[in-house]
Design a protein around this motif. Structure first.
Motif, PDB file in Angstrom:
ATOM      1  N   SER A  13       0.813  -1.178   0.000  1.00  0.00           N
ATOM      2  CA  SER A  13       0.000   0.000   0.000  1.00  0.00           C
ATOM      3  C   SER A  13       0.855   1.238   0.000  1.00  0.00           C
ATOM      4  O   SER A  13       1.981   1.243   0.400  1.00  0.00           O
ATOM      5  N   GLY A  14       0.260   2.337  -0.409  1.00  0.00           N
ATOM      6  CA  GLY A  14       0.929   3.624  -0.308  1.00  0.00           C
ATOM      7  C   GLY A  14       1.623   3.991  -1.593  1.00  0.00           C
ATOM      8  O   GLY A  14       1.808   3.193  -2.482  1.00  0.00           O
ATOM      9  N   TYR A 193       5.500  -0.718   7.398  1.00  0.00           N
ATOM     10  CA  TYR A 193       5.755   0.150   6.261  1.00  0.00           C
ATOM     11  C   TYR A 193       7.125   0.805   6.349  1.00  0.00           C
ATOM     12  O   TYR A 193       7.567   1.221   7.423  1.00  0.00           O
ATOM     13  N   LYS A 207      -5.006  -5.488  -0.541  1.00  0.00           N
ATOM     14  CA  LYS A 207      -5.316  -4.235   0.137  1.00  0.00           C
ATOM     15  C   LYS A 207      -5.873  -4.504   1.527  1.00  0.00           C
ATOM     16  O   LYS A 207      -6.469  -5.565   1.782  1.00  0.00           O
ATOM     17  N   ARG A 231      -8.222   1.605   2.650  1.00  0.00           N
ATOM     18  CA  ARG A 231      -8.255   2.794   3.519  1.00  0.00           C
ATOM     19  C   ARG A 231      -9.337   2.639   4.577  1.00  0.00           C
ATOM     20  O   ARG A 231     -10.202   1.756   4.488  1.00  0.00           O
ATOM     21  N   PRO A 289       1.218   5.382   3.839  1.00  0.00           N
ATOM     22  CA  PRO A 289       0.075   4.505   4.084  1.00  0.00           C
ATOM     23  C   PRO A 289      -0.383   4.479   5.534  1.00  0.00           C
ATOM     24  O   PRO A 289      -1.440   3.914   5.823  1.00  0.00           O
TER      25      PRO A 289
END
Length: 385
Positions: A13-14, A193, A207, A231, A289
Motif C-alpha cells: 500500500s501507499g 511500512y 489491500k 483505507r 500509508p
C-alpha cells in the motif's frame, strides 16, 4: 495438456512521488509505492506422469537422454549437463535453453526419468529467481522468489503461485507476514511500512480490507476499526495527479543552453510544503500509508529540486544505473539524522546521497500539531545517458 502459470507478487500500500532525470542521469519518479504485481511467465519442466510416459514420448533432449517439456518452449536445443540413464536425463545437473523471446533460462535440479524430483533452482533472464520444491513440474511446497524489481517472497507455494503463509518484502521495503493467495495479500496479515507505521488485520486482493489495527507513523497512536479497499472505511480515496513537472537548469556549452535534468514529479519540485495547493498537499500525504488524518509529513523547505540536481550530477559522475529509494530520517528539529537506501546501494552512492539529503533544510513532520520524527522518501531511477 501442459500447464503454464505465473509467479505472482504481492503489492504494497501507499505511494510517493518520484522523478525522472535525463542527461547525465535519468531519475524516474514513479508515482506509486504500490507497485503492481510483478509477475513473469513461469519457466519450469512440465513433468509427464509416469503412467503416461509410455503413451506420450518426451520431445526434448537426445534420443538416448530424453527430457520432459519446458515452458516457455525453447527456440532451439535444450542443453543438459548431467548423467543419462535408461534413455532419460537422470540425477543432479543443469538444464539450459533460450526462450523464443531470447531469454536465457537456467534450471539446476535433480531429474528422475527426465522430470524434476524434489528441490530445484530456477534462474530467468532479467534477474528473476526461484529456489524451492517442485511438484509435477511446477514450484510447489515451499520456496523463495526474487523478482526483477527486487520484490522478495519466502513461504508456501501452490502450483507456481505464492499461496499460503509467507513473508514478503516489497521493492520499497515494506515487510508483510501473513496469508497470501495467488501472489497477493489475502486473509490475516501484518505489514510494517518503510515510511513508518504498521497494520495488523484483514486483507483482500492485496489491500487492507476488513477489521484491523493501524499504528500511525510518527506518533505511534492506534486506530482500530474497519477498512475498505485499502483505507479506513468512510474516508475519501487519495487524489490523482493532474500533471507532472520537470526540472530544468542551464549549462555552459559556449552559450547558456537549457538542460532538462529531471521530469515526472507530480508536485512542483521547486516550492516548499506551505506553497503547495491543498490538493497537492493531499497528494504528498497519500504517499504515507500510515499517516493519521491531519498530520503532516516532513518536506524540504524549498522543495526537492536541489536534491534532484545533486543526484543528477552524482549519478552521472559515478555512472550509476538502476532504481534507488533514499529515505531521509528527519527529526523534530527538521534535521536529517540518518538515511536509508533501497534498491541500488553502493558505498559511494550511500555517502553522496547522505550528504545531499543532509544539505537540505526540512519542515519537520507534525503529529497532532507537534513536531515529530518521520521519514521523507526520494524515489529515483538512475539511467545514464
Amino acid at each position: 495438456m501442459k500447464k503454464t502459470s505465473h509467479f505472482g507478487a504481492g503489492a504494497s500500500s501507499g505511494s510517493f512521488v518520484g522523478l525522472k532525470t535525463i542527461s547525465s542521469a535519468c531519475m524516474h519518479a514513479a508515482g506509486h509505492l504500490a507497485l503492481p504485481a510483478a509477475g513473469f511467465t513461469a519457466v519450469w519442466l512440465c513433468a509427464t506422469p509416469v503412467a503416461a510416459q509410455q503413451a506420450q514420448p518426451d520431445g526434448l533432449g537426445r534420443p538416448d537422454c530424453k527430457i520432459s517439456s519446458v515452458v516457455p518452449p525453447p527456440s532451439g536445443a535444450v542443453d543438459w549437463k548431467g548423467a543419462c540413464t535408461n534413455g532419460y536425463a537422470e540425477g543432479p545437473g543443469e538444464l539450459g535453453w533460450r526462450s523464443k523471446d531470447g531469454k536465457a533460462i537456467r534450471l539446476e535440479a535433480t531429474l528422475r526419468r527426465g522430470a524434476i524430483d524434489g528441490e530445484a533452482a530456477l534462474a530467468l533472464g532479467g534477474g528473476a529467481f526461484y529456489t524451492g520444491t517442485f511438484k509435477d513440474g511446477f514450484p510447489d511446497g515451499k520456496g523463495t522468489f526474487l523478482d526483477p524489481d527486487g520484490r522478495m517472497y519466502e513461504g508456501e507455494v501452490r502450483h507456481g503461485e505464492r499461496t499460503g503463509t509467507g513473508i514478503g518484502v516489497s521493492p520499497v521495503g515494506d515487510r508483510y507476514e501473513g496469508q497470501w493467495l495467488n501472489g497477493e495479500y489475502e486473509g490475516q496479515g501484518h505489514i510494517k511500512y518503510a515510511l513508518g507505521g504498521e497494520y495488523v488485520g484483514q486483507w483482500h486482493g492485496g489491500k487492507r480490507h476488513g477489521h484491523g489495527v493501524l499504528t500511525y507513523t510518527g506518533s505511534g497512536r492506534h486506530f482500530e476499526g474497519e477498512f475498505v479497499d485499502g483505507r479506513i472505511a468512510g474516508t475519501a480515496p487519495p487524489p490523482k495527479a493532474e500533471r507532472t513537472y520537470e526540472v530544468v537548469t542551464e549549462t555552459a556549452n559556449g552559450a547558456y543552453l537549457p538542460r532538462e535534468v529531471a521530469r515526472g514529479s507530480v508536485v512542483p519540485p521547486d516550492v516548499g510544503y506551505a506553497a503547495l495547493t491543498p490538493e497537492q498537499k493531499r497528494l504528498v500525504q497519500s504517499y504515507y500509508p500510515a499517516l493519521e488524518e491531519g498530520d503532516e509529513p516532513p518536506y524540504p523547505l524549498d522543495g526537492p529540486m536541489e536534491f534532484y540536481k545533486i543526484m543528477s550530477r552524482i549519478s552521472g559522475a559515478l555512472r550509476l544505473r538502476g532504481d534507488v529509494i533514499i529515505y531521509a530520517n528527519v527529526g523534530p528539529d527538521g534535521k536529517v539524522s540518518t538515511i536509508g537506501l533501497g534498491g541500488l546501494d553502493t558505498p559511494d552512492l550511500r555517502r553522496y546521497a547522505a550528504a545531499g539529503a543532509a544539505s537540505l533544510r526540512y519542515k519537520p513532520a507534525l503529529c497532532r500539531g507537534q513536531p515529530c520524527a518521520m521519514r521523507f522518501p526520494f524515489r529515483l531511477h538512475l539511467d545514464e545517458h
